[in-house]
Design an enzyme around this catalytic site. Structure first.
Site, PDB file in Angstrom:
ATOM      1  N   TYR A 101       1.303  -1.135  -0.442  1.00  0.00           N
ATOM      2  CA  TYR A 101       0.094  -0.269   0.008  1.00  0.00           C
ATOM      3  C   TYR A 101       1.433   1.067   0.072  1.00  0.00           C
ATOM      4  O   TYR A 101       1.604   1.194   0.705  1.00  0.00           O
ATOM      5  CB  TYR A 101      -0.647  -0.166   0.903  1.00  0.00           C
ATOM      6  CG  TYR A 101      -1.896   1.563   1.546  1.00  0.00           C
ATOM      7  CD1 TYR A 101      -3.044   1.647   0.585  1.00  0.00           C
ATOM      8  CD2 TYR A 101      -1.500   2.511   2.066  1.00  0.00           C
ATOM      9  CE1 TYR A 101      -3.747   2.636   0.596  1.00  0.00           C
ATOM     10  CE2 TYR A 101      -1.738   3.722   2.277  1.00  0.00           C
ATOM     11  CZ  TYR A 101      -3.484   3.627   1.226  1.00  0.00           C
ATOM     12  OH  TYR A 101      -4.086   5.292   1.597  1.00  0.00           O
ATOM     13  N   GLU A 189      -3.143   7.837  -4.090  1.00  0.00           N
ATOM     14  CA  GLU A 189      -3.683   6.707  -3.165  1.00  0.00           C
ATOM     15  C   GLU A 189      -3.302   4.868  -4.287  1.00  0.00           C
ATOM     16  O   GLU A 189      -3.069   5.246  -5.082  1.00  0.00           O
ATOM     17  CB  GLU A 189      -4.458   6.177  -2.685  1.00  0.00           C
ATOM     18  CG  GLU A 189      -4.685   4.852  -1.569  1.00  0.00           C
ATOM     19  CD  GLU A 189      -5.890   4.623  -1.113  1.00  0.00           C
ATOM     20  OE1 GLU A 189      -5.791   4.718  -0.044  1.00  0.00           O
ATOM     21  OE2 GLU A 189      -6.885   3.390  -1.602  1.00  0.00           O
TER      22      GLU A 189
END
Ligand code: GDP
Ligand code: MN
Length: 379
Positions: A101, A189
């Site tokens: 992530y 993101e």
């Protein structure tokens, strides 16, 4: 404003963030064509503005163009979390060794952007934050200095990234930082950022949220808005010059002034209710505007009561009252309404509404209590 995965990834690639080869399609035969062009296994990805598409069955691997066509056909008839799928991204499939992530958002507490990374990627980062908070590495970025190389290295180390990928990770992290800053994003993101079986780092997913208040600086980005996916009510409100944000509760709020609208929502919550929206009709709101606002609120089937809270200053209460009646004549709603009018021409406003059998209140507290009681009585 949220961007779709394919839009975010297009932007990412301009900043040297590697993305899989692929293109977006709006029908199955287009998807097949793209799969033929790619000439490898592909992944068919629903383009809807919600997360968790994988779990919902909106992301499927296809071994050949024929299967790509079939799966695209299936996915294009799906609804994911209530949103119909209108486009699919057809990407070259990746062999995944590891999912990471990587994201940037604003940390209001620290008054600066924060880059976050985790070796527990792929899944919901909120979930990781809850269950394995020590698996998230954070560095705050000084907006005047930008992301420094040592900070990227600290993150790479923190997520146990093999040394071989550090250089590439540095490029991606600094790219993401520049994307975030250049686009005036509130979120950028990559989840997952994967290490492939050939040891390449690739951004497999992309998500961006842009600051609506900065969009005037970015006509090219503003153009990317997906009008289909936008909460329709918000688009409608924009047309009428109303500040409107749809929320999940059931008490519709029609208020003049942003501060008063915030207060109204707070007080509703204080008495155990849930606001269905934020709505500021602004100063000097005329009957037309009020009527548009009311129609927008009533288009939400969750709304079980409406609270009008108008402080007459520039906005005259009698105008607002007339707007309410005009709207009710058009919309014919049976949703109970509570009104609190004070200030300029309040007397006259109340007189106008008295005929409409509307519950009135003298104070905001009383109005909120009444609205909450109406909703509770329906449960
Ligand atoms: P999200 O569920 O909406 O966040 O969509 P993602 O794009 O993140 O995809 C969800 C998951 O699907 C990823 O975490 C991967 O595990 C898997 N996935 C996506 N693309 C590929 C691919 O090209 N190959 C493989 N093997 N898995 C993929
Ligand atoms: Mn994802």
């Amino acid at each position: 404003m949220k961007l779709h995965e394919y839009q975010s990834k297009q932007i990412f690639s301009k900043y040297n963030i590697p993305i899989p080869r692929g293109r977006v399609a709006s029908n199955a035969s287009e998807a097949k064509l793209i799969a033929e062009e790619i000439g490898e296994r592909v992944v068919i990805k629903s383009q809807v503005l919600v997360g968790g598409r994988g779990k919902a069955g909106g992301i499927r691997l296809a071994k050949d163009p024929k299967e790509a066509e079939e799966l695209a056909q299936q996915i294009l008839t799906m609804e994911i979390k209530g949103l119909p799928v209108r486009k699919v991204l057809v990407d070259e499939a990746s062999m995944i060794e590891k999912e990471i992530y990587l994201g940037i958002t604003n940390d209001r507490g620290a008054r600066r952007p924060v880059m976050m990374a985790s070796e527990a990627g792929g899944v919901d980062i909120e979930e990781v934050a809850r269950t394995q908070p020590d698996k998230i590495v954070k560095v705050h970025i000084d907006p005047f200095l930008g992301l420094r190389d040592y900070q990227s290295r600290r993150i790479a180390e923190g997520i146990n990234l093999p040394h071989a990928q550090w250089r590439s990770f540095g490029t991606i992290a600094s790219g993401l930082w520049r994307v975030y800053q250049d686009c005036d994003a509130t979120l950028a993101e990559i989840n997952p950022l994967v290490i492939t079986s050939s040891n390449q780092l690739v951004a497999l997913d992309g998500k961006m949220i842009l600051d609506d208040n900065a969009l005037f600086k970015h006509p090219d980005l503003a153009e990317m808005r997906d009008l289909d996916e936008d909460a329709q009510s918000e688009g409608e409100a924009r047309k009428h010059g109303l500040s409107f944000i749809k929320l999940d509760g059931n008490i519709g709020c029609l208020v003049n002034g942003a501060g008063l609208a915030m207060t109204t929502m707070d007080i509703i919550k204080l008495f155990g209710g849930e606001p269905a929206n934020f709505l500021d009709i602004g100063g000097g709101a005329n009957a037309d505007k009020v009527s548009a606002a009311l129609r927008i609120i009533l288009s939400d089937p969750n709304v079980k009561a409406i609270l009008f809270n108008v402080f007459g200053g520039i906005t005259r209460c009698d105008e607002v009252a007339r707007g309410i009646l005009t709207a009710l004549a058009e919309v014919k709603s049976s949703v109970p309404m509570v009104t609190r009018l004070v200030g300029t021409n309040a007397e006259e406003g109340r007189r106008i509404l008295a005929n409409a059998q509307m519950t009135t209140a003298e104070t905001l507290v009383e109005a909120a209590q009444k609205a909450v009681a109406i909703v509770k009585a329906q449960e």
